[in-house]
Scaffold this active site. Structure first.
Site, PDB file in Angstrom:
ATOM      1  N   GLU A 184       7.003  -2.562  -8.127  1.00 38.95           N
ATOM      2  CA  GLU A 184       6.216  -1.422  -7.670  1.00 38.95           C
ATOM      3  C   GLU A 184       6.948  -0.103  -7.894  1.00 38.95           C
ATOM      4  O   GLU A 184       8.173  -0.041  -7.821  1.00 38.95           O
ATOM      5  CB  GLU A 184       5.933  -1.560  -6.170  1.00 38.95           C
ATOM      6  CG  GLU A 184       5.135  -2.791  -5.832  1.00 38.95           C
ATOM      7  CD  GLU A 184       5.034  -3.047  -4.337  1.00 38.95           C
ATOM      8  OE1 GLU A 184       3.976  -3.511  -3.905  1.00 38.95           O
ATOM      9  OE2 GLU A 184       6.012  -2.783  -3.608  1.00 38.95           O
TER      10      GLU A 184
ATOM     11  N   ASP B 192       3.398  -7.800   3.622  1.00 36.26           N
ATOM     12  CA  ASP B 192       3.442  -6.512   2.934  1.00 36.26           C
ATOM     13  C   ASP B 192       2.932  -6.537   1.510  1.00 36.26           C
ATOM     14  O   ASP B 192       3.204  -5.635   0.734  1.00 36.26           O
ATOM     15  CB  ASP B 192       4.866  -5.950   2.962  1.00 36.26           C
ATOM     16  CG  ASP B 192       5.840  -6.848   2.230  1.00 36.26           C
ATOM     17  OD1 ASP B 192       5.423  -7.929   1.776  1.00 36.26           O
ATOM     18  OD2 ASP B 192       7.009  -6.472   2.135  1.00 36.26           O
TER      19      ASP B 192
END
Lengths: 360, 360
Positions: free
Chosen positions: A68, A239
Site C-alpha cells: 500500500e 485492517d
C-alpha cells in the site's frame, strides 16, 4: 553563489533515517516519551483535520498479501508511507509488516526526509490507539487484555502505560511462545502481567481489550459473550478487506469510533456492517477535547486501521527531533536528487560526470 | 542457520542507486545503448499489458506544482515512482521534475531496489517517445524539431537517434540560452543541428515534431497552420490538468495514440477533447508489432504523459544491469528494513539495541 550552492547541496541530499538510526533515536529519547511525543503530534494533526488532503490508501492486493501507498498533505508538507502486509511472512522468518516513508516540501516537491517506518509504524499505531483510548476508555482503566502477542503487542502495552497509566496486562496468543516473548520483553517495565490460556480468560476483568492478531481472514477473536459493559475495545488487527477480528454482534452493541470512514468501511471490522452504519470520527473528539464515552456502562470500540495522517505526524515528529542539538548523528545524507547547477542542464550534468566515472 | 541469516541480511538491506551511481551506470553502458535497452524493456512490458495492475497516478496538487505516486504491479514485482512537477522551480535554480522509485517483491512485500529516478525518468520518457515513434513516424524520418530545449530535450534527441536514426535537429526555445545549451551538449553526437528563432521555423521540414515545454498552463506551442501532412507529433510537455501544448485543431486532424486513456484524458493534450473522443492505445500496436501509421500522408500524434509501467520497466532494467558481473559497485546497501531474527520480536530487537546505542 556560495549561498546558492549551499542551498543546492541541502536540497539534493536527503536525510535518511535507517533502522539503526531509528533504534538509537528511540533509546536516546526513551520509548515511552517518544510514543507520548508522537501521540501529541497525532493529536495536533487530527485537530486540524480539514487542513489535510485525505484519500484512502492505494492498495495492490495479491494472494500473498498487500502493498500500500498512503499519501497525505497539509499544503506545506507532503508525506507518504509504503507499507506491506503479508501474514504468511512470519512463518518464513520475515516481518508481516515492513514500511518506509518520505516527507517532502510542497513548495518545491523535493523530499526532505526518508525514513525506515517498520519500527516507526509500530510506535505510531500504538500511539494512535492510546490517543483514542484517552477519549474512549473509562478514566479508571488500569488493566488491559492483549489478544495477539506478536510484533505490535509490546508497543501497545507501553503506549497505554505512558498515556493512560495502564499497569496490569492480561496476555493471550494462540501460540504460547508469543505470549512468553511478550511477557519477557515487558518484564522490567512496571507491569503486573498475567498469561492466559484463552481469549475469554484474558478479557475477564480487563478495562481495555486490545486485539492485534495477524491472520488474513475473517477470524472471531472476540465473541459477544466475552464483552461486559463499560469496556473499551481497541481493535487493531482487522485492517484489510476480508480480515476482521470482532464478532458482528459486538459491533452492534458498541459505540464505534474510526479514523477515516471511507477507508475503515473497506478495511476495518466495520466491513461487516452496512456501508451507512453510523460511526464516529475520532478527530472530532480530539479537536473539541471532548470525551467520546458518554456513559460509564457504554461499550466503546476503536476500529483502528491506520491512516496516512498518523504516518505524517510520526515523520514530522522524527524530523523535528533530528533538528534538535546533538541529534544530527541520527541520520545520514542520501545522494537522491539530481540537481544540476543550471536546472535545465540535466544532460550536461550527466555528461560532465563521464570523466569522473571513467577515471574511477 | 547461516543460510537463514544470509537470507535475512539480503532482504533487510535494500540496494540503493544514488544519483552518482546512475550517472556511472549510464557511462558504463553508454547512454544510447541504455535508452535502447530501456526501450526494449518498455516494449516487452507493454506487450504483456494485461498482466499489469493499472491505475491513474495519485496526484497531490498545489498552486506551486504537483506531487505524484505512480504504482503498478505485474503480480511478481511491484513498482512505484515518486515524482514532482514544479514549473516554477526552474527560476529558483531547482529541477522542475525530480523523482525516485522502488521495486518490491510481491511475494514478500519487501523492497528489492531503491533508485534515484530524476535522471532515469528523463531516459525512460525519451525511450517511450522513441518507441511510439517507431510505430508512428514515417520510416524515412530523419529530421526532428524539438520545441522546448530544457532538461528533457537532449535525451529525446539521443533516443530518436538510437532507435530511429534521426540525425538532423531543428531546435527552438523561447529562451535562446536553452537552445544554445542543447546544441552545445549535442555537438559531438553526430547530429546536424539548426537553431531556429520560432516554433514555426523549427517545424518547417521536420519529419517529427517533439514538443517538450514546461509551462503549467494551456499554451499553444503548435498551431494548426504549422502542421503539414505526414508528420509525427511527439507531444511530451502537456502532462497535467490545465497544461497543454497543442492546438485543438491539430488534435482533430491527427490520429491520436496514448499510453493509458483514463490517465491521458485527464492529463494529456486530449483533455481539450470530449471524454469519449476516439484514441488508440499504444500497447496494442507494440504487442502485435503492427504499424500505427496507416498512410504516408497521415498526421500521427503521441500524447505522452508518462505511465507507471514505463517506470517499472526502467527500474527492472536497472536492477537487471546491477546483477551483471562487474556492476555491483553501482549501488550501495541501505539499512532500510527492520528484520529481527524472530519476526514477532520487533520490540526485542529494538530493546537489544539499547546497549549498543548507549555505548556508541
Amino acid at each position: 553563489m556560495t549561498e546558492n550552492l549551499r542551498t543546492h547541496k541541502d536540497l539534493n541530499l536527503v536525510p535518511f533515517v535507517s533502522v539503526d538510526h531509528m533504534m538509537r533515536l528511540i533509546h536516546r529519547i526513551g520509548i515511552e516519551k517518544m510514543m507520548t511525543g508522537i501521540a501529541a503530534y497525532i493529536e495536533a494533526d487530527f485537530s486540524r483535520w480539514e487542513s489535510f488532503d485525505k484519500t484512502a490508501r492505494i492498495a495492490s492486493h495479491s494472494d500473498k498479501g498487500v502493498i500500500e501507498l498512503m499519501p497525505t498533505s497539509d499544503g506545506k508538507l507532503y508525506g507518504f508511507k509504503y507499507v506491506n502486509g503479508h501474514p504468511k511472512n512470519m512463518k518464513e522468518g520475515l516481518q508481516t509488516v515492513t514500511a518506509f516513508g518520505v516527507l517532502s516540501e510542497v513548495y518545491t516537491g523535493y523530499p526532505v526526509l526518508f525514513s525506515e517506518m517498520t519500527i516507526l509504524t509500530a510506535l505510531r499505531t500504538a500511539a494512535t490507539s492510546a490517543v483514542a483510548a484517552k477519549y474512549l476508555a473509562r478514566d479508571d482503566s488500569r488493566c488491559m487484555a492483549i489478544i495477539g502477542n506478536g510484533a505490535q503487542s509490546e508497543f501497545q502495552a507501553l503506549a497505554f502505560k505512558a498515556l493512560l497509566g495502564i499497569d496490569r496486562l492480561r496476555l493471550y496468543d494462540i501460540d504460547p511462545a508469543a505470549t512468553a516473548k511478550c511477557k519477557l520483553n515487558l518484564s522490567d517495565c512496571g507491569f503486573e502481567i498475567t498469561c492466559c490460556d484463552s481469549a475469554a480468560a484474558a478479557v475477564a476483568g480487563a478495562d481495555i481489550i486490545t486485539t492485534v492478531t495477524a491472520d488474513k481472514r475473517n477470524a472471531t477473536i472476540l465473541t459477544d459473550d466475552m464483552i461486559v459493559s463499560g469496556v473499551h475495545i481497541n481493535a487493531v488487527g482487522g485492517d484489510c478487506p476480508g480480515k476482521t477480528e470482532v464478532d458482528r454482534e459486538i459491533l452492534l452493541r458498541a459505540e464505534i469510533f474510526v479514523e477515516y470512514p471511507p477507508q475503515t468501511r473497506i478495511e476495518g471490522d466495520i466491513q461487516q456492517l452496512p456501508a451507512d452504519y453510523p460511526v464516529n470520527e475520532l478527530w472530532t473528539f480530539i479537536r473539541d477535547e471532548q470525551q467520546g464515552r458518554t456513559e460509564r456502562e457504554q461499550i466503546t470500540l476503536f476500529d483502528s486501521v491506520g491512516f496516512a495522517i498518523e504516518d505524517f505526524s510520526a515523520l514530522r515528529y522524527v524530523r523535528d527531533q533530528l533538528g534538535k542539538p546533538g541529534m544530527s548523528d541520527l541520520c545520514e545524507d542520501l545522494d537522491l536528487i539530481a540537481d544540476p547547477d543550471e536546472p535545465r542542464d540535466l544532460y550536461g550534468m550527466v555528461q560532465r560526470n563521464a570523466s569522473v566515472s571513467i577515471a574511477a
